[in-house]
Design a protein around this motif. Structure first.
Motif, PDB file in Angstrom:
ATOM      1  N   ASP A  66       0.854  -1.191   0.000  1.00  0.00           N
ATOM      2  CA  ASP A  66       0.000   0.000   0.000  1.00  0.00           C
ATOM      3  C   ASP A  66       0.892   1.243   0.000  1.00  0.00           C
ATOM      4  OD1 ASP A  66      -2.166   1.785   0.335  1.00  0.00           O
ATOM      5  OD2 ASP A  66      -3.233   0.356   1.592  1.00  0.00           O
ATOM      6  N   LYS A  67       0.328   2.366   0.262  1.00  0.00           N
ATOM      7  CA  LYS A  67       0.990   3.663   0.168  1.00  0.00           C
ATOM      8  C   LYS A  67       2.333   3.696   0.894  1.00  0.00           C
ATOM      9  CE  LYS A  67      -3.406   6.008  -0.294  1.00  0.00           C
ATOM     10  NZ  LYS A  67      -3.530   5.613  -1.643  1.00  0.00           N
ATOM     11  N   LEU A  85       8.948  11.426  -1.870  1.00  0.00           N
ATOM     12  CA  LEU A  85       8.070  11.016  -2.960  1.00  0.00           C
ATOM     13  C   LEU A  85       7.050  10.056  -2.379  1.00  0.00           C
ATOM     14  CD1 LEU A  85      10.487  10.245  -5.927  1.00  0.00           C
ATOM     15  CD2 LEU A  85       8.832  12.079  -5.801  1.00  0.00           C
ATOM     16  N   PHE A  86       5.854  10.080  -2.908  1.00  0.00           N
ATOM     17  CA  PHE A  86       4.820   9.176  -2.446  1.00  0.00           C
ATOM     18  C   PHE A  86       4.481   8.196  -3.557  1.00  0.00           C
ATOM     19  CE2 PHE A  86       4.364  12.919   0.173  1.00  0.00           C
ATOM     20  CZ  PHE A  86       4.276  12.363   1.448  1.00  0.00           C
ATOM     21  N   LEU A  99       5.315   0.503 -10.173  1.00  0.00           N
ATOM     22  CA  LEU A  99       4.938   1.512  -9.197  1.00  0.00           C
ATOM     23  C   LEU A  99       3.584   2.037  -9.637  1.00  0.00           C
ATOM     24  CD1 LEU A  99       8.355   3.375  -8.984  1.00  0.00           C
ATOM     25  CD2 LEU A  99       7.520   1.531  -7.529  1.00  0.00           C
ATOM     26  N   VAL A 100       2.713   2.306  -8.696  1.00  0.00           N
ATOM     27  CA  VAL A 100       1.351   2.714  -9.042  1.00  0.00           C
ATOM     28  C   VAL A 100       1.087   4.116  -8.507  1.00  0.00           C
ATOM     29  CG1 VAL A 100      -1.105   2.178  -8.805  1.00  0.00           C
ATOM     30  CG2 VAL A 100       0.571   0.316  -8.966  1.00  0.00           C
ATOM     31  N   LEU A 120       6.331  11.705 -13.624  1.00  0.00           N
ATOM     32  CA  LEU A 120       6.678  10.300 -13.452  1.00  0.00           C
ATOM     33  C   LEU A 120       8.159   9.962 -13.586  1.00  0.00           C
ATOM     34  CD1 LEU A 120       3.706   8.677 -15.364  1.00  0.00           C
ATOM     35  CD2 LEU A 120       3.892   9.171 -12.926  1.00  0.00           C
ATOM     36  N   LEU A 121       8.945  10.824 -14.232  1.00  0.00           N
ATOM     37  CA  LEU A 121      10.357  10.502 -14.443  1.00  0.00           C
ATOM     38  C   LEU A 121      11.120  10.248 -13.143  1.00  0.00           C
ATOM     39  CD1 LEU A 121      12.483  10.047 -16.611  1.00  0.00           C
ATOM     40  CD2 LEU A 121      13.072  12.471 -16.426  1.00  0.00           C
TER      41      LEU A 121
END
Length: 159
Positions: A66-67, A85-86, A99-100, A120-121
């Motif tokens: 999860d997160k 970063l999350f 990664l989602v 996203l990079l």
């Protein structure tokens, strides 16, 4: 009596060896997950119910974390600056990690090259061995798989 004590000693030594192997394996399995980037994080195995999780599972992904919050530290002219970063989820499909990221109303994704680079990079560069990033928008029912590629890769696929 000597042969009997030798047998007991061998059983004790084998038991200690098995225990040490078990502890080593258990420690290796539980160590922070890093995907070889050097910036590791611990897996969050408590996966809460969410429409994004349902969409991922329907698409064949297995959500394994999860997160997560990935701490970052920068040194600028000797001064230490912190950020993070999350990552919303980590998923696996066909043996590959993804990664989602989930859609955010406050930060909509800009579907241009520069928008993807900006949003996203950092994830793709921190974890280059990941197959990509999966973007999930439960409200729109969208699930997009995004990977970093080159023009040579595109030419190879079209040939």
């Amino acid at each position: 009596m000597g042969a009997y004590s030798d047998g007991i000693l061998m059983v004790v030594i084998a038991g200690i060896g098995a225990y040490l192997l078990y502890r080593g394996f258990h420690s290796w399995v539980r160590k922070p997950f890093s995907l070889r980037s050097g910036i590791g994080f611990e897996m969050n195995e408590e996966i809460l119910e969410h429409p994004a999780v349902d969409m991922l599972e329907q698409a064949g992904y297995e959500v394994i974390s999860d997160k997560l919050k990935v701490p970052l530290t920068f040194r600028v002219d000797g001064e230490i600056l912190h950020s993070r970063l999350f990552i919303d989820y980590i998923a696996v499909k066909n043996g590959e990690f993804y990664l989602v990221r989930t859609a955010r109303e406050r930060l909509p994704m800009e579907w241009t090259g520069s928008g993807l680079r900006r949003d996203l990079l950092p994830f793709l560069l921190l974890y280059p061995e990941c197959a990509g990033v999966v973007y999930v928008d439960p409200d729109q029912g969208e699930l997009k798989e995004i990977s970093l590629t080159t023009e040579e890769d595109e030419e190879d696929e079209s040939a």
